[in-house]
Motif scaffolding. Structure first.
Motif, PDB file in Angstrom:
ATOM      1  N   GLY A  23       2.290  14.478  35.142  1.00  0.00           N
ATOM      2  CA  GLY A  23       0.730  15.365  35.401  1.00  0.00           C
ATOM      3  C   GLY A  23       0.412  15.333  33.902  1.00  0.00           C
ATOM      4  N   ASP A  24       1.378  14.895  33.087  1.00  0.00           N
ATOM      5  CA  ASP A  24       0.276  15.565  31.800  1.00  0.00           C
ATOM      6  C   ASP A  24       0.389  14.092  31.223  1.00  0.00           C
ATOM      7  OD1 ASP A  24       1.313  17.873  30.268  1.00  0.00           O
ATOM      8  OD2 ASP A  24       3.597  17.026  29.779  1.00  0.00           O
ATOM      9  N   ALA A  25       0.441  12.767  32.209  1.00  0.00           N
ATOM     10  CA  ALA A  25      -0.454  11.411  32.182  1.00  0.00           C
ATOM     11  C   ALA A  25      -1.449  11.906  32.387  1.00  0.00           C
ATOM     12  CB  ALA A  25       0.370  10.235  32.353  1.00  0.00           C
ATOM     13  N   GLU A  26      -2.041  12.389  33.495  1.00  0.00           N
ATOM     14  CA  GLU A  26      -3.130  12.243  34.644  1.00  0.00           C
ATOM     15  C   GLU A  26      -4.048  13.663  33.394  1.00  0.00           C
ATOM     16  OE1 GLU A  26      -4.692  14.484  38.801  1.00  0.00           O
ATOM     17  OE2 GLU A  26      -2.757  13.829  38.782  1.00  0.00           O
ATOM     18  N   LEU A  27      -3.536  15.303  33.419  1.00  0.00           N
ATOM     19  CA  LEU A  27      -4.011  15.291  32.084  1.00  0.00           C
ATOM     20  C   LEU A  27      -5.128  14.917  31.208  1.00  0.00           C
ATOM     21  CD1 LEU A  27      -5.376  17.849  31.143  1.00  0.00           C
ATOM     22  CD2 LEU A  27      -2.890  18.437  30.182  1.00  0.00           C
ATOM     23  N   ARG A  28      -4.215  13.670  30.424  1.00  0.00           N
ATOM     24  CA  ARG A  28      -5.023  13.409  29.064  1.00  0.00           C
ATOM     25  C   ARG A  28      -5.864  12.128  29.897  1.00  0.00           C
ATOM     26  NH1 ARG A  28       0.699  12.640  27.382  1.00  0.00           N
ATOM     27  NH2 ARG A  28       1.078  10.760  28.914  1.00  0.00           N
ATOM     28  N   GLN A  29      -5.919  11.494  30.925  1.00  0.00           N
ATOM     29  CA  GLN A  29      -6.621  10.972  31.788  1.00  0.00           C
ATOM     30  C   GLN A  29      -8.302  11.833  31.968  1.00  0.00           C
ATOM     31  OE1 GLN A  29      -4.845   8.584  34.870  1.00  0.00           O
ATOM     32  NE2 GLN A  29      -3.885   7.365  33.970  1.00  0.00           N
ATOM     33  N   ARG A  30      -7.488  12.373  32.317  1.00  0.00           N
ATOM     34  CA  ARG A  30      -8.667  13.919  33.341  1.00  0.00           C
ATOM     35  C   ARG A  30      -9.417  14.215  31.576  1.00  0.00           C
ATOM     36  NH1 ARG A  30      -7.221  17.882  38.108  1.00  0.00           N
ATOM     37  NH2 ARG A  30      -6.112  16.582  38.905  1.00  0.00           N
ATOM     38  N   LEU A  31      -9.250  14.488  30.795  1.00  0.00           N
ATOM     39  CA  LEU A  31      -9.574  14.678  29.781  1.00  0.00           C
ATOM     40  C   LEU A  31     -10.742  14.158  29.002  1.00  0.00           C
ATOM     41  CD1 LEU A  31      -6.726  17.769  27.827  1.00  0.00           C
ATOM     42  CD2 LEU A  31      -8.684  18.079  28.266  1.00  0.00           C
TER      43      LEU A  31
ATOM     44  N   SER B  17       3.447  19.621  27.450  1.00  0.00           N
ATOM     45  CA  SER B  17       2.210  20.432  28.296  1.00  0.00           C
ATOM     46  C   SER B  17       1.454  20.612  26.614  1.00  0.00           C
ATOM     47  CB  SER B  17       2.179  20.887  29.005  1.00  0.00           C
ATOM     48  OG  SER B  17       3.175  20.086  30.391  1.00  0.00           O
ATOM     49  N   ALA B  18       1.927  21.526  26.089  1.00  0.00           N
ATOM     50  CA  ALA B  18       0.801  22.550  25.218  1.00  0.00           C
ATOM     51  C   ALA B  18       0.561  20.876  24.375  1.00  0.00           C
ATOM     52  CB  ALA B  18       1.887  23.301  24.210  1.00  0.00           C
ATOM     53  N   ASP B  19       1.346  19.648  24.009  1.00  0.00           N
ATOM     54  CA  ASP B  19       1.294  19.374  22.838  1.00  0.00           C
ATOM     55  C   ASP B  19       0.021  17.986  23.544  1.00  0.00           C
ATOM     56  OD1 ASP B  19       1.466  17.310  20.076  1.00  0.00           O
ATOM     57  OD2 ASP B  19       2.870  16.446  22.086  1.00  0.00           O
ATOM     58  N   THR B  20       0.341  18.547  24.546  1.00  0.00           N
ATOM     59  CA  THR B  20      -0.532  16.758  25.047  1.00  0.00           C
ATOM     60  C   THR B  20      -1.873  17.519  25.079  1.00  0.00           C
ATOM     61  OG1 THR B  20       1.202  16.639  26.487  1.00  0.00           O
ATOM     62  CG2 THR B  20      -1.389  16.233  27.437  1.00  0.00           C
ATOM     63  N   ILE B  21      -1.921  18.894  25.574  1.00  0.00           N
ATOM     64  CA  ILE B  21      -3.381  19.870  25.148  1.00  0.00           C
ATOM     65  C   ILE B  21      -4.537  19.245  24.084  1.00  0.00           C
ATOM     66  CG2 ILE B  21      -4.375  22.282  25.666  1.00  0.00           C
ATOM     67  CD1 ILE B  21      -3.114  22.474  28.252  1.00  0.00           C
ATOM     68  N   TRP B  22      -2.465  20.318  23.170  1.00  0.00           N
ATOM     69  CA  TRP B  22      -3.756  20.577  21.943  1.00  0.00           C
ATOM     70  C   TRP B  22      -3.992  18.764  21.547  1.00  0.00           C
ATOM     71  CZ3 TRP B  22      -5.775  24.387  19.530  1.00  0.00           C
ATOM     72  CH2 TRP B  22      -4.891  25.493  19.966  1.00  0.00           C
ATOM     73  N   THR B  23      -3.084  17.083  21.333  1.00  0.00           N
ATOM     74  CA  THR B  23      -3.650  16.806  21.236  1.00  0.00           C
ATOM     75  C   THR B  23      -4.858  16.228  21.500  1.00  0.00           C
ATOM     76  OG1 THR B  23      -1.144  15.913  20.306  1.00  0.00           O
ATOM     77  CG2 THR B  23      -2.719  13.949  20.661  1.00  0.00           C
ATOM     78  N   ALA B  24      -4.508  16.059  23.073  1.00  0.00           N
ATOM     79  CA  ALA B  24      -5.997  15.683  23.824  1.00  0.00           C
ATOM     80  C   ALA B  24      -7.470  16.166  23.194  1.00  0.00           C
ATOM     81  CB  ALA B  24      -5.835  16.110  25.275  1.00  0.00           C
ATOM     82  N   LEU B  25      -7.350  17.869  22.516  1.00  0.00           N
ATOM     83  CA  LEU B  25      -8.689  18.522  21.658  1.00  0.00           C
ATOM     84  C   LEU B  25      -8.855  17.700  20.245  1.00  0.00           C
ATOM     85  CD1 LEU B  25      -8.414  21.576  23.851  1.00  0.00           C
ATOM     86  CD2 LEU B  25      -9.854  19.897  24.410  1.00  0.00           C
ATOM     87  N   GLY B  26      -8.048  16.662  19.627  1.00  0.00           N
ATOM     88  CA  GLY B  26      -8.013  16.530  18.298  1.00  0.00           C
ATOM     89  C   GLY B  26      -7.900  17.285  17.501  1.00  0.00           C
ATOM     90  N   ASP B  27      -6.716  17.950  18.035  1.00  0.00           N
ATOM     91  CA  ASP B  27      -6.062  18.981  17.176  1.00  0.00           C
ATOM     92  C   ASP B  27      -5.047  17.869  15.684  1.00  0.00           C
ATOM     93  OD1 ASP B  27      -4.092  21.446  15.921  1.00  0.00           O
ATOM     94  OD2 ASP B  27      -2.891  20.945  16.555  1.00  0.00           O
ATOM     95  N   ARG B  28      -5.665  18.472  13.878  1.00  0.00           N
ATOM     96  CA  ARG B  28      -4.719  17.182  13.311  1.00  0.00           C
ATOM     97  C   ARG B  28      -4.025  18.788  12.374  1.00  0.00           C
ATOM     98  NH1 ARG B  28      -5.970  14.239  16.636  1.00  0.00           N
ATOM     99  NH2 ARG B  28      -8.071  13.038  16.814  1.00  0.00           N
ATOM    100  N   SER B  29      -3.691  19.526  12.902  1.00  0.00           N
ATOM    101  CA  SER B  29      -2.883  20.177  12.092  1.00  0.00           C
ATOM    102  C   SER B  29      -1.347  19.753  11.278  1.00  0.00           C
ATOM    103  CB  SER B  29      -2.509  21.417  12.480  1.00  0.00           C
ATOM    104  OG  SER B  29      -2.150  21.518  13.918  1.00  0.00           O
ATOM    105  N   ASP B  30      -1.100  20.104  10.052  1.00  0.00           N
ATOM    106  CA  ASP B  30      -0.040  19.380   9.566  1.00  0.00           C
ATOM    107  C   ASP B  30       1.176  20.479   8.597  1.00  0.00           C
ATOM    108  OD1 ASP B  30      -0.953  19.589   7.888  1.00  0.00           O
ATOM    109  OD2 ASP B  30      -1.019  17.090   6.867  1.00  0.00           O
ATOM    110  N   ASP B  31       0.570  21.809   9.426  1.00  0.00           N
ATOM    111  CA  ASP B  31       1.420  22.845   8.780  1.00  0.00           C
ATOM    112  C   ASP B  31       1.840  23.233   9.676  1.00  0.00           C
ATOM    113  OD1 ASP B  31      -0.768  24.181   9.589  1.00  0.00           O
ATOM    114  OD2 ASP B  31      -1.337  24.581   7.110  1.00  0.00           O
ATOM    115  N   PHE B  32       2.086  24.472   9.276  1.00  0.00           N
ATOM    116  CA  PHE B  32       3.057  25.768   9.998  1.00  0.00           C
ATOM    117  C   PHE B  32       2.495  25.574  12.041  1.00  0.00           C
ATOM    118  CE2 PHE B  32       3.644  29.873  12.379  1.00  0.00           C
ATOM    119  CZ  PHE B  32       4.863  29.888  12.066  1.00  0.00           C
TER     120      PHE B  32
END
Length: 217
Positions: A59-67, A121-136
């Protein structure tokens, strides 16, 4: 994910509404996928539990493709997150399959797997949306969105509204709450009285995350 594990997970899905994520489902998946059970155990030593985890990853893999294929231009960031959550729910497929998985992962001895699946799943969403945070924020964003997505799944399981409009409204309210928290944190970082504390927190969080650089949750 190994090709055999993926085949088994897909083969298991039609059986789950009737037999749950059980030994019967595992054996049926082996038969339908044409995989000897002894070989299947090499890739899925915990049987149906591993198949349920694999199905979630599909499901996460399909989400990455859809996004990747979605046009998010013009959307506010909060609307992108809402859209991603709704896409993930749609990618989950048969609600009875998800209901059975939710019941299994609610058991104490499988709770860690369930939490890890939500985090992924949360990590998949944030990564696909371009999150680049590296702190808390890297941790807090995923922890908060894990909670939002988990509650959205439970709401979605009981939603009979047209086009899942009630679930979308629910998700929008939860994301609005999250954005309010983020706005408060931003104000704290700008306030000269609280900025030093926020900077210390960021440095400590960076030190904690440093050993994990280059890895994913």
């Amino acid at each position: 994910m190994h090709e055999i594990t993926e085949r088994l997970a897909r083969a298991a899905l039609p059986h789950v509404p009737f037999d749950g994520w059980s030994q019967d489902t595992f054996r049926a998946a082996c038969a339908d996928a044409g995989v000897d059970e002894s070989l299947a155990r090499v890739h899925c030593p915990r049987g149906a539990v591993d198949l349920a985890v694999a199905a979630h990853r599909l499901g996460d893999a399909e989400l990455r493709q859809r996004l990747a294929a979605a046009d998010l231009t013009g959307m506010r960031f909060r609307d992108r997150v809402v859209h991603a959550i709704m896409l993930r729910l749609d990618a989950a497929g048969d609600r009875e399959v998800v209901r059975r998985a939710s019941a299994m992962f609610a058991l104490p001895h499988h709770a860690a797997e369930g939490a890890a699946a939500l985090w992924q799943s949360a990590d998949t969403i944030w990564t696909a949306l371009g999150d680049r945070s590296d702190d808390f924020n890297w941790y807090s964003k995923r922890a908060i969105l894990s909670g939002v997505y988990g509650s959205a799944v439970l709401y979605w399981l009981g939603d009979d509204s047209p086009d899942l409009s009630a679930t979308r409204d629910f998700v929008e309210r939860r994301i609005a709450d999250v954005m309010a928290i983020e706005e408060t944190k931003a104000k704290l970082r700008q306030n000269p009285l609280t900025r030093p504390l926020m900077e210390i927190q960021a440095r400590l969080s960076a030190c904690i995350k440093a050993p994990q650089s280059g890895t994913s949750a």
